[in-house]
Design an enzyme around this catalytic site. Sequence first.
Site, PDB file in Angstrom:
ATOM      1  N   GLY A 131      48.250  44.720  30.684  1.00  0.00           N
ATOM      2  CA  GLY A 131      47.775  43.798  29.649  1.00  0.00           C
ATOM      3  C   GLY A 131      48.897  43.497  28.657  1.00  0.00           C
ATOM      4  O   GLY A 131      49.205  42.335  28.363  1.00  0.00           O
ATOM      5  N   HIS A 132      49.535  44.569  28.159  1.00  0.00           N
ATOM      6  CA  HIS A 132      50.678  44.384  27.246  1.00  0.00           C
ATOM      7  C   HIS A 132      51.783  43.573  27.946  1.00  0.00           C
ATOM      8  O   HIS A 132      52.391  42.689  27.342  1.00  0.00           O
ATOM      9  CB  HIS A 132      51.294  45.737  26.849  1.00  0.00           C
ATOM     10  CG  HIS A 132      50.364  46.666  26.137  1.00  0.00           C
ATOM     11  ND1 HIS A 132      50.128  47.945  26.557  1.00  0.00           N
ATOM     12  CD2 HIS A 132      49.617  46.501  25.017  1.00  0.00           C
ATOM     13  CE1 HIS A 132      49.290  48.550  25.727  1.00  0.00           C
ATOM     14  NE2 HIS A 132      48.956  47.686  24.790  1.00  0.00           N
ATOM     15  N   GLY A 162      46.320  39.643  22.307  1.00  0.00           N
ATOM     16  CA  GLY A 162      45.384  39.520  23.418  1.00  0.00           C
ATOM     17  C   GLY A 162      44.009  39.047  22.966  1.00  0.00           C
ATOM     18  O   GLY A 162      43.514  39.459  21.913  1.00  0.00           O
ATOM     19  N   LYS A 167      41.515  39.982  24.336  1.00  0.00           N
ATOM     20  CA  LYS A 167      40.651  41.147  24.552  1.00  0.00           C
ATOM     21  C   LYS A 167      40.135  41.688  23.213  1.00  0.00           C
ATOM     22  O   LYS A 167      39.066  42.271  23.148  1.00  0.00           O
ATOM     23  CB  LYS A 167      41.440  42.235  25.269  1.00  0.00           C
ATOM     24  CG  LYS A 167      40.557  43.369  25.640  1.00  0.00           C
ATOM     25  CD  LYS A 167      41.324  44.582  26.060  1.00  0.00           C
ATOM     26  CE  LYS A 167      40.562  45.800  25.684  1.00  0.00           C
ATOM     27  NZ  LYS A 167      41.104  46.535  24.572  1.00  0.00           N
ATOM     28  N   ILE A 173      43.724  40.779  30.814  1.00  0.00           N
ATOM     29  CA  ILE A 173      44.091  41.239  32.162  1.00  0.00           C
ATOM     30  C   ILE A 173      43.113  42.356  32.549  1.00  0.00           C
ATOM     31  O   ILE A 173      42.831  43.248  31.740  1.00  0.00           O
ATOM     32  CB  ILE A 173      45.546  41.760  32.187  1.00  0.00           C
ATOM     33  CG1 ILE A 173      46.507  40.692  31.634  1.00  0.00           C
ATOM     34  CG2 ILE A 173      45.955  42.196  33.581  1.00  0.00           C
ATOM     35  CD1 ILE A 173      46.554  39.395  32.403  1.00  0.00           C
ATOM     36  N   SER A 220      43.042  48.767  29.163  1.00  0.00           N
ATOM     37  CA  SER A 220      43.153  49.306  27.807  1.00  0.00           C
ATOM     38  C   SER A 220      43.804  50.679  27.911  1.00  0.00           C
ATOM     39  O   SER A 220      43.575  51.403  28.894  1.00  0.00           O
ATOM     40  CB  SER A 220      41.746  49.446  27.208  1.00  0.00           C
ATOM     41  OG  SER A 220      41.775  50.321  26.102  1.00  0.00           O
TER      42      SER A 220
HETATM   43  P1  AMP Z   1      47.092  47.684  21.683  1.00  0.00           P
HETATM   44  O1  AMP Z   1      48.294  48.461  22.085  1.00  0.00           O
HETATM   45  O2  AMP Z   1      45.832  48.136  22.348  1.00  0.00           O
HETATM   46  O3  AMP Z   1      46.971  47.515  20.191  1.00  0.00           O
HETATM   47  O4  AMP Z   1      47.324  46.218  22.257  1.00  0.00           O
HETATM   48  C1  AMP Z   1      48.460  45.465  21.895  1.00  0.00           C
HETATM   49  C2  AMP Z   1      48.196  44.014  22.228  1.00  0.00           C
HETATM   50  O5  AMP Z   1      47.894  43.883  23.617  1.00  0.00           O
HETATM   51  C3  AMP Z   1      46.996  43.438  21.468  1.00  0.00           C
HETATM   52  O6  AMP Z   1      47.291  42.097  21.098  1.00  0.00           O
HETATM   53  C4  AMP Z   1      45.891  43.481  22.497  1.00  0.00           C
HETATM   54  O7  AMP Z   1      44.885  42.514  22.285  1.00  0.00           O
HETATM   55  C5  AMP Z   1      46.669  43.196  23.772  1.00  0.00           C
HETATM   56  N1  AMP Z   1      45.962  43.703  24.946  1.00  0.00           N
HETATM   57  C6  AMP Z   1      45.437  44.948  25.116  1.00  0.00           C
HETATM   58  N2  AMP Z   1      44.806  45.041  26.315  1.00  0.00           N
HETATM   59  C7  AMP Z   1      44.935  43.830  26.898  1.00  0.00           C
HETATM   60  C8  AMP Z   1      44.488  43.274  28.153  1.00  0.00           C
HETATM   61  N3  AMP Z   1      43.767  43.991  29.023  1.00  0.00           N
HETATM   62  N4  AMP Z   1      44.811  41.989  28.434  1.00  0.00           N
HETATM   63  C9  AMP Z   1      45.533  41.253  27.553  1.00  0.00           C
HETATM   64  N5  AMP Z   1      45.974  41.714  26.354  1.00  0.00           N
HETATM   65  C10 AMP Z   1      45.678  42.966  26.033  1.00  0.00           C
END
Ligand code: AMP
Length: 267
Positions: free
Chosen positions: A36-37, A143, A145, A172, A181
């Site tokens: 996703g990242h 994201g 998400k 994703i 996640s």
């Molecule tokens: P996090 O590390 O969970 O704070 O996520 C960092 C960034 O990645 C944030 O903008 C989230 O929305 C995005 N993100 C996390 N999971 C996904 C995913 N499965 N698909 C797309 N973007 C994601």
Amino acid sequence: MRIIKSPFALTKYIKFLKSQNKTIGLVPTLGSIHAGHISLIKKSLKKCDITVVSIFLNRKQFFNLDDLKKYPSKISDDKKKLASLDVDILFMPDYDMMYAKNENIFLSSTLLKSDEEKIHFNGVLTVVNKLFNICLPDFAFFGKKDPLQLFFIKEMIRDLNMDIKIVPCPTIREKNGLALSSRNQRLSAEELERAGCLNLILSEIKSKKDLNAGRSIISKNKITIVYIKLFDIDTFKPTAKFVRNKTLICIKAKIGSVFLIDNILYK
Ligand code: AMP
């Protein structure tokens, strides 16, 4: 890939890059890099001359301290993944570098109601504002998400007159529909399989235009629903109506000891 820990050093370097007319893309993360990242990072690499990925486990945005304690951290894997993608800069500051000991200013939104929402989103807004001030990005990638996070960041850009373009990126998913996640790492193989039903519930509600449509899937998979709600995607006000391209169907559920969220746009 350049690894920078000091906010001051990063700003200095970014100013130098900007003096050479380079455009800067920022992808903020909490670490434990997954596909996703990586999709956000690839978008930035394509769009911008320089891509900065930040890894900062911002403890101020955690309402639940147990969730913070259990949050996966895989710094050496993350470094390898980011280097192989040809990310230009990895920014990974220490906590004390981001927050002054006697700090007394933070960002907040008047829309937040519960303590949980306030702690989480005030923490997110404050840290993203800091990251914007330090990295001076032209584009920042987030994201879909996390739709409420995206909403509040867009509000911050508008309300604080920030000259930064926010690029929303699609969610994703695993093959079974589960949104990727970092928290998924805390699920057992059996829980991972069951967690795929979150997306199934959303699809069922979407196709039947009925908030109760996922009931049989919920009981079959034995998951605990925290909420299933409809929101207007532009205002994030709760709504009861299914309006095409306007209504976001959101779910929060607990599987095992892990809280997961997902959403789908009614089209
Ligand atoms: P996090 O590390 O969970 O704070 O996520 C960092 C960034 O990645 C944030 O903008 C989230 O929305 C995005 N993100 C996390 N999971 C996904 C995913 N499965 N698909 C797309 N973007 C994601």
